[in-house]
Design an enzyme around this catalytic site. Structure first.
Site, PDB file in Angstrom:
ATOM      1  N   LYS A   5     -26.280  37.221 -12.107  1.00  0.00           N
ATOM      2  CA  LYS A   5     -24.861  37.527 -11.796  1.00  0.00           C
ATOM      3  C   LYS A   5     -24.056  37.545 -13.078  1.00  0.00           C
ATOM      4  CE  LYS A   5     -23.127  33.195 -12.585  1.00  0.00           C
ATOM      5  NZ  LYS A   5     -22.389  32.862 -13.804  1.00  0.00           N
ATOM      6  N   ALA A 104     -27.755  30.950 -19.877  1.00  0.00           N
ATOM      7  CA  ALA A 104     -27.034  32.107 -20.408  1.00  0.00           C
ATOM      8  C   ALA A 104     -25.796  32.460 -19.596  1.00  0.00           C
ATOM      9  CB  ALA A 104     -27.975  33.314 -20.454  1.00  0.00           C
ATOM     10  N   LEU A 106     -25.921  33.464 -16.570  1.00  0.00           N
ATOM     11  CA  LEU A 106     -26.331  34.538 -15.651  1.00  0.00           C
ATOM     12  C   LEU A 106     -26.910  33.969 -14.356  1.00  0.00           C
ATOM     13  CD1 LEU A 106     -28.028  36.872 -18.304  1.00  0.00           C
ATOM     14  CD2 LEU A 106     -25.764  37.152 -17.289  1.00  0.00           C
ATOM     15  N   ASP A 143     -23.317  27.281  -7.900  1.00  0.00           N
ATOM     16  CA  ASP A 143     -23.347  28.727  -7.658  1.00  0.00           C
ATOM     17  C   ASP A 143     -24.558  29.179  -6.829  1.00  0.00           C
ATOM     18  OD1 ASP A 143     -25.056  28.348  -9.735  1.00  0.00           O
ATOM     19  OD2 ASP A 143     -23.921  29.511 -11.196  1.00  0.00           O
TER      20      ASP A 143
HETATM   21  O1  C5P Z   1     -23.076  22.390  -9.987  1.00  0.00           O
HETATM   22  P1  C5P Z   1     -23.739  22.692 -11.273  1.00  0.00           P
HETATM   23  O2  C5P Z   1     -25.049  21.997 -11.436  1.00  0.00           O
HETATM   24  O3  C5P Z   1     -23.838  24.150 -11.542  1.00  0.00           O
HETATM   25  O4  C5P Z   1     -22.786  22.139 -12.411  1.00  0.00           O
HETATM   26  C1  C5P Z   1     -23.238  21.736 -13.683  1.00  0.00           C
HETATM   27  C2  C5P Z   1     -22.134  20.951 -14.379  1.00  0.00           C
HETATM   28  O5  C5P Z   1     -21.044  21.829 -14.711  1.00  0.00           O
HETATM   29  C3  C5P Z   1     -21.501  19.887 -13.518  1.00  0.00           C
HETATM   30  O6  C5P Z   1     -22.198  18.679 -13.612  1.00  0.00           O
HETATM   31  C4  C5P Z   1     -20.101  19.772 -14.079  1.00  0.00           C
HETATM   32  O7  C5P Z   1     -20.095  18.964 -15.228  1.00  0.00           O
HETATM   33  C5  C5P Z   1     -19.802  21.186 -14.523  1.00  0.00           C
HETATM   34  N1  C5P Z   1     -19.021  21.917 -13.504  1.00  0.00           N
HETATM   35  C6  C5P Z   1     -17.670  21.643 -13.369  1.00  0.00           C
HETATM   36  N2  C5P Z   1     -16.942  22.313 -12.420  1.00  0.00           N
HETATM   37  C7  C5P Z   1     -17.503  23.252 -11.641  1.00  0.00           C
HETATM   38  C8  C5P Z   1     -18.886  23.555 -11.781  1.00  0.00           C
HETATM   39  C9  C5P Z   1     -19.608  22.872 -12.717  1.00  0.00           C
HETATM   40  O8  C5P Z   1     -17.118  20.788 -14.074  1.00  0.00           O
HETATM   41  N3  C5P Z   1     -16.774  23.893 -10.750  1.00  0.00           N
END
Ligand code: C5P
Length: 290
Positions: A5, A104, A106, A143
């Site tokens: 994406k 990346a 993506l 995501d």
């Molecule tokens: O949910 P995901 O594993 O993709 O998120 C990785 C990290 O990115 C989270 O632990 C957080 O620190 C940060 N994040 C955030 N706000 C979001 C998505 C991700 O702060 N909406």
């Protein structure tokens, strides 16, 4: 097939009590795919093999990013979570052929995990609805739920609240994926949420009307300046993209990949050829998909 994406719009709102940031983002799948294999394992074990496709820069050893084959892989985490909830005795032999660059912006890993959830739901005959799968998916990554449905979507909350958009039209892009990635957590940590957040509607309106020049000017990614402080590749990609005639350009997600919006497929291929000689990493002309 699990698509990559890009984020055509990403605005970061306030940080929440749970540590995540409130987001508004427009995600579009593109035709750059990993392949996910799923086979039922009657012994009740979960295993994963992973192969990096020939021609990609990500190598398992001595390369840019190693893809974990153990419990840290998002595919394994997602399948384990589904099994805990719905099918404690089932097992699976999972396989991944990676083409989408890792770390990346993506979302290759999230896309793989979502595809594995859909495959398991089918192969294990669980009959879980997309909403039920989305709940499990959101536990694994913000995501993931986006990849459970087709086409572009506005994602809100921490990214897990998905609203599909029908009227985006097919877009042609050039994506540059530098040899070094960034960890999402580091980029969010370095990002200051918007004082006056940009609205998403003008971009949606321009895209719905096919006003690509205007859409190019309205691309937004609040994470870009934070990522540019962490990786020199962002500014490098920006400078080179500026020297082309793309309609607009920005980083995807939390980086480091960077894309330009083009008029059509011929334009995208021409810009990809132009950028392909600059030592920026992998360069690819893509189109939105699904
Ligand atoms: O949910 P995901 O594993 O993709 O998120 C990785 C990290 O990115 C989270 O632990 C957080 O620190 C940060 N994040 C955030 N706000 C979001 C998505 C991700 O702060 N909406």
């Amino acid at each position: 097939m699990a698509p990559a994406k890009v984020n055509l719009f990403l605005e970061v709102h306030a940080k929440r009590l749970d540590g995540y940031h409130e987001l508004e983002t427009l995600l579009a799948p593109v035709d750059w795919f990993d392949t996910v294999y799923f086979k039922d394992d009657p012994r009740g074990q979960i295993s994963l093999w992973c192969e990096v496709a020939a021609g990609s820069h990500d190598r398992k050893r001595g390369g840019r990013v190693s893809i974990p084959e153990g419990p840290d892989n998002l595919v394994v985490k997602a399948i384990e979570a589904l099994r805990r909830r719905a099918a404690p005795t089932r097992g699976a032999r999972l396989g991944l052929v990676k083409r989408i660059p890792a770390a990346a912006g993506l979302a290759g890993g999230s896309s793989d995990a979502a595809a594995a959830l859909v495959a398991a739901n089918h192969a294990w005959q669980l009959r879980r609805t997309t909403e039920e799968l989305a709940e499990i998916a959101a536990e694994i990554g913000s995501d993931l739920p986006f990849f459970l449905g087709p086409g572009a979507a506005i994602c809100r909350g921490r990214g897990e609240r998905v609203e599909r958009v029908a009227s985006l039209g097919q877009l042609h892009l050039v994506v540059v994926a530098p040899p070094d990635g960034l960890a999402t957590v580091d980029v969010y940590r370095a990002c200051r949420p918007a004082d006056s957040p940009r609205p998403i509607e003008p971009l949606l309106d321009a895209l719905a009307k096919g006003h690509l020049d205007k859409a190019g000017r309205l691309l937004t990614n609040r994470l870009q300046s934070a990522a540019a402080r962490l990786s020199p590749w962002i500014e490098r990609a920006e400078v080179h993209m500026d020297q082309t005639d793309v309609l607009g350009h920005q980083m995807s997600g939390s980086g480091t990949s960077y894309f330009g919006l083009c008029r059509n497929a011929t334009h995208a291929r021409r810009v990809a050829r132009q950028l392909g000689t600059r030592g920026l990493g992998r360069v690819r002309a893509v189109r939105t998909w699904g």
